[in-house]
Design an enzyme around this catalytic site. Structure first.
Site, PDB file in Angstrom:
ATOM      1  N   ASP A  35      -1.291   1.144  -1.368  1.00 28.42           N
ATOM      2  CA  ASP A  35      -1.282   1.800  -0.234  1.00 28.42           C
ATOM      3  C   ASP A  35      -2.979   2.322  -0.100  1.00 28.42           C
ATOM      4  OD1 ASP A  35      -0.804   3.078   2.324  1.00 28.42           O
ATOM      5  OD2 ASP A  35      -0.061   4.722   1.519  1.00 28.42           O
ATOM      6  N   GLY A  36      -3.346   2.203   1.220  1.00 28.61           N
ATOM      7  CA  GLY A  36      -4.640   2.736   1.640  1.00 28.61           C
ATOM      8  C   GLY A  36      -5.784   1.701   1.910  1.00 28.61           C
ATOM      9  N   ASN A  37      -5.180   0.442   2.392  1.00 36.31           N
ATOM     10  CA  ASN A  37      -6.200  -0.654   2.671  1.00 36.31           C
ATOM     11  C   ASN A  37      -6.994  -0.253   3.626  1.00 36.31           C
ATOM     12  OD1 ASN A  37      -5.382  -2.021   0.315  1.00 36.31           O
ATOM     13  ND2 ASN A  37      -4.213  -3.478   1.562  1.00 36.31           N
ATOM     14  N   TRP A  40      -9.331   2.624   3.459  1.00 37.22           N
ATOM     15  CA  TRP A  40     -10.563   2.235   2.774  1.00 37.22           C
ATOM     16  C   TRP A  40     -11.502   1.516   3.772  1.00 37.22           C
ATOM     17  CZ3 TRP A  40     -13.023  -2.427   1.903  1.00 37.22           C
ATOM     18  CH2 TRP A  40     -13.710  -2.503   0.863  1.00 37.22           C
ATOM     19  N   HIS A  52      -7.453  -5.078   3.718  1.00 40.90           N
ATOM     20  CA  HIS A  52      -6.427  -5.967   2.984  1.00 40.90           C
ATOM     21  C   HIS A  52      -6.963  -7.157   2.280  1.00 40.90           C
ATOM     22  CE1 HIS A  52      -3.437  -3.839   5.224  1.00 40.90           C
ATOM     23  NE2 HIS A  52      -3.666  -4.376   6.278  1.00 40.90           N
ATOM     24  N   ARG A  86       3.591  -2.846  12.824  1.00 42.77           N
ATOM     25  CA  ARG A  86       2.253  -2.591  13.204  1.00 42.77           C
ATOM     26  C   ARG A  86       1.812  -3.675  14.258  1.00 42.77           C
ATOM     27  NH1 ARG A  86      -0.736  -1.788   7.208  1.00 42.77           N
ATOM     28  NH2 ARG A  86       0.737  -0.075   6.886  1.00 42.77           N
ATOM     29  N   LEU A 146       3.926 -13.735 -17.747  1.00 45.72           N
ATOM     30  CA  LEU A 146       3.846 -12.402 -16.715  1.00 45.72           C
ATOM     31  C   LEU A 146       4.699 -12.956 -15.826  1.00 45.72           C
ATOM     32  CD1 LEU A 146       2.690  -9.719 -15.964  1.00 45.72           C
ATOM     33  CD2 LEU A 146       1.187 -11.081 -14.892  1.00 45.72           C
ATOM     34  N   SER A 211       9.006   5.149   0.154  1.00 49.01           N
ATOM     35  CA  SER A 211       8.817   4.465   1.600  1.00 49.01           C
ATOM     36  C   SER A 211       9.931   3.273   1.321  1.00 49.01           C
ATOM     37  CB  SER A 211       7.332   3.855   1.467  1.00 49.01           C
ATOM     38  OG  SER A 211       6.486   4.915   1.696  1.00 49.01           O
TER      39      SER A 211
HETATM   40  C1  FPP Z   1      -1.077  -0.890   2.654  1.00 46.46           C
HETATM   41  O1  FPP Z   1      -2.183  -0.135   3.132  1.00 46.46           O
HETATM   42  C2  FPP Z   1      -1.085  -2.509   2.244  1.00 46.46           C
HETATM   43  C3  FPP Z   1      -0.507  -3.311   2.847  1.00 46.46           C
HETATM   44  C4  FPP Z   1       0.779  -3.205   4.074  1.00 46.46           C
HETATM   45  C5  FPP Z   1      -0.432  -4.501   2.533  1.00 46.46           C
HETATM   46  C6  FPP Z   1      -0.774  -4.861   1.015  1.00 46.46           C
HETATM   47  C7  FPP Z   1      -1.153  -6.373   0.916  1.00 46.46           C
HETATM   48  C8  FPP Z   1      -2.140  -6.740   0.091  1.00 46.46           C
HETATM   49  C9  FPP Z   1      -3.216  -5.781  -0.875  1.00 46.46           C
HETATM   50  C10 FPP Z   1      -2.303  -8.263  -0.018  1.00 46.46           C
HETATM   51  C11 FPP Z   1      -1.436  -8.700  -1.191  1.00 46.46           C
HETATM   52  C12 FPP Z   1      -1.461 -10.127  -1.236  1.00 46.46           C
HETATM   53  C13 FPP Z   1      -0.556 -11.132  -1.672  1.00 46.46           C
HETATM   54  C14 FPP Z   1      -0.825 -12.541  -1.829  1.00 46.46           C
HETATM   55  C15 FPP Z   1       0.653 -10.799  -2.174  1.00 46.46           C
HETATM   56  P1  FPP Z   1      -2.271   0.355   4.654  1.00 46.46           P
HETATM   57  O2  FPP Z   1      -2.408  -0.813   5.490  1.00 46.46           O
HETATM   58  O3  FPP Z   1      -0.673   0.805   4.848  1.00 46.46           O
HETATM   59  O4  FPP Z   1      -3.380   1.317   4.586  1.00 46.46           O
HETATM   60  P2  FPP Z   1      -3.428   2.811   5.305  1.00 46.46           P
HETATM   61  O5  FPP Z   1      -2.153   3.632   4.573  1.00 46.46           O
HETATM   62  O6  FPP Z   1      -4.774   3.388   4.601  1.00 46.46           O
HETATM   63  O7  FPP Z   1      -3.436   2.348   6.643  1.00 46.46           O
END
Ligand code: FPP
Length: 255
Positions: A35-37, A40, A52, A86, A146, A211
Site C-alpha cells: 500500500d502507498g504507491n 508516494w 505503481h 478506481r 520460491l 482489507s
Molecule cells: C496500492 O497502493 C497498490 C496497488 C493497488 C497496486 C499494487 C501493484 C503493484 C505494486 C504492481 C505489481 C505488479 C505485478 C506484476 C504483480 P495505492 O494505489 O492504494 O496507494 P495509496 O493508498 O497511497 O493511494
C-alpha cells in the site's frame, strides 16, 4: 523489540540473510499488502501511475530478497475486487502493467526457479492478461525455489463464497455429506489450497486493516505494519519486519 528505527545491517550484510536473523525461525510464507504507491507519487508531485511503476521495482527486489534469504513463499495483494472502483485510466494502467511486467520478467522467473501463480476471480480480467497469466503459470509450474502468488481481482469474502458454492454443489451431487465439511476440507476449496497459511502479514503505509485479504488464511498470522510507503520498502525494511516477527511469541490461542 524491533521498531522502524532498529539499526540496519550494512548493505553487504543484507545481500544474504543477515546474521541477526535466525534461519531456523524464518517465516515459511510471507503475505504483503503493498500500500502507498499513490501517496508516494503524490509526495513527489508525480502521477499515481509512477508510484505503481516504482512499486513494481520494489516487488521485484523483494522477490529476489526472499530467494536470497531462503523464504519459500511470498503472496502479494496486487488488485482487489474493490479496486475496479478506481478511475478507469488507473485500472487500465494497472492491467497493462501486470501484463507488461509478466511478459518482461517471465524468462527471469524461469531462470531463478520461481513458480508464479495468480489467485482471484481471474475470469473477469482482460483476455490478453489472462493469456499471459496462463502462460506464466504453465511455464513455471515445476519450479521449486520460491512460490510467488499474486492476488489479482482477489477478495477474501468472494473466495469464501466461491468455496461455499463449490462445497454445496458437491453435497448436492452426493459426493460429500454435511458431516464431512470441516476446516481441512474448506481449505481445499480455497485458491490457496496446498500453501501453508502466511506466518507473517506485512502492510505498508501505516493502515491497520486487512482489507479483505486472505480472510481465512490470516487467522493466526503475525501482523507487521510499517509507515513506509510501498515503493520505499527495501531489504532494510524487510529485515526489520522479519526481526519483529522473530521476537514475537506465537501461541495459536494456547497459553
Ligand atoms: C496500492 O497502493 C497498490 C496497488 C493497488 C497496486 C499494487 C501493484 C503493484 C505494486 C504492481 C505489481 C505488479 C505485478 C506484476 C504483480 P495505492 O494505489 O492504494 O496507494 P495509496 O493508498 O497511497 O493511494
Amino acid at each position: 523489540m524491533a521498531t522502524e528505527s532498529t539499526p540496519l545491517p550494512t548493505f553487504q550484510q543484507l545481500l544474504s540473510l543477515p546474521p541477526s536473523l535466525d534461519r531456523q525461525k524464518l517465516p515459511r510464507h510471507v503475505a504483503v499488502i503493498m500500500d502507498g504507491n499513490g501517496r508516494w507519487a503524490r509526495q513527489k508531485g508525480l502521477p499515481r501511475i509512477v508510484g505503481h511503476r516504482q512499486g513494481t521495482e520494489t516487488l521485484k527486489e523483494l522477490l529476489r530478497c526472499c530467494k536470497d534469504w531462503g523464504i519459500p513463499a511470498l503472496t502479494v495483494y496486487a488488485f482487489s475486487t474493490e479496486n475496479w472502483q478506481r478511475p478507469r485510466e488507473e485500472v487500465n494502467f494497472l492491467m497493462l502493467l501486470f501484463e507488461t511486467v509478466l511478459g518482461q520478467e517471465l524468462a527471469q522467473l524461469i531462470q531463478e526457479d520461481v513458480r508464479i501463480q495468480f489467485i482471484g476471480s481471474l475470469s473477469d480480467l482482460p483476455p490478453s492478461l489472462r493469456e499471459q497469466i496462463q502462460r506464466a503459470m504453465t511455464l513455471t509450474k515445476d519450479n521449486q525455489s520460491l512460490l510467488f502468488t499474486v492476488a489479482t481481482n482477489y477478495g477474501g469474502r468472494q473466495e469464501l463464497v466461491q468455496a461455499c458454492q463449490r462445497i454445496a454443489m458437491e453435497v448436492q451431487c452426493g459426493n460429500l455429506t454435511v458431516d464431512e465439511i470441516n476446516g481441512q476440507l474448506v481449505e481445499r476449496y480455497l485458491y490457496t489450497s496446498g500453501l501453508p497459511d502466511p506466518d507473517l502479514l506485512i502492510r505498508t503505509s501505516g493502515e491497520m486493516r486487512i482489507s479483505n485479504f486472505l480472510l481465512w488464511q490470516l487467522a493466526y498470522s503475525e501482523i507487521y505494519v510499517t509507515s513506509t510507503l510501498w515503493p520505499d520498502f527495501d531489504r532494510g525494511q524487510f529485515y526489520r519486519a522479519l526481526l519483529a516477527y522473530q521476537q514475537r511469541e506465537r501461541r495459536f490461542g494456547k497459553l
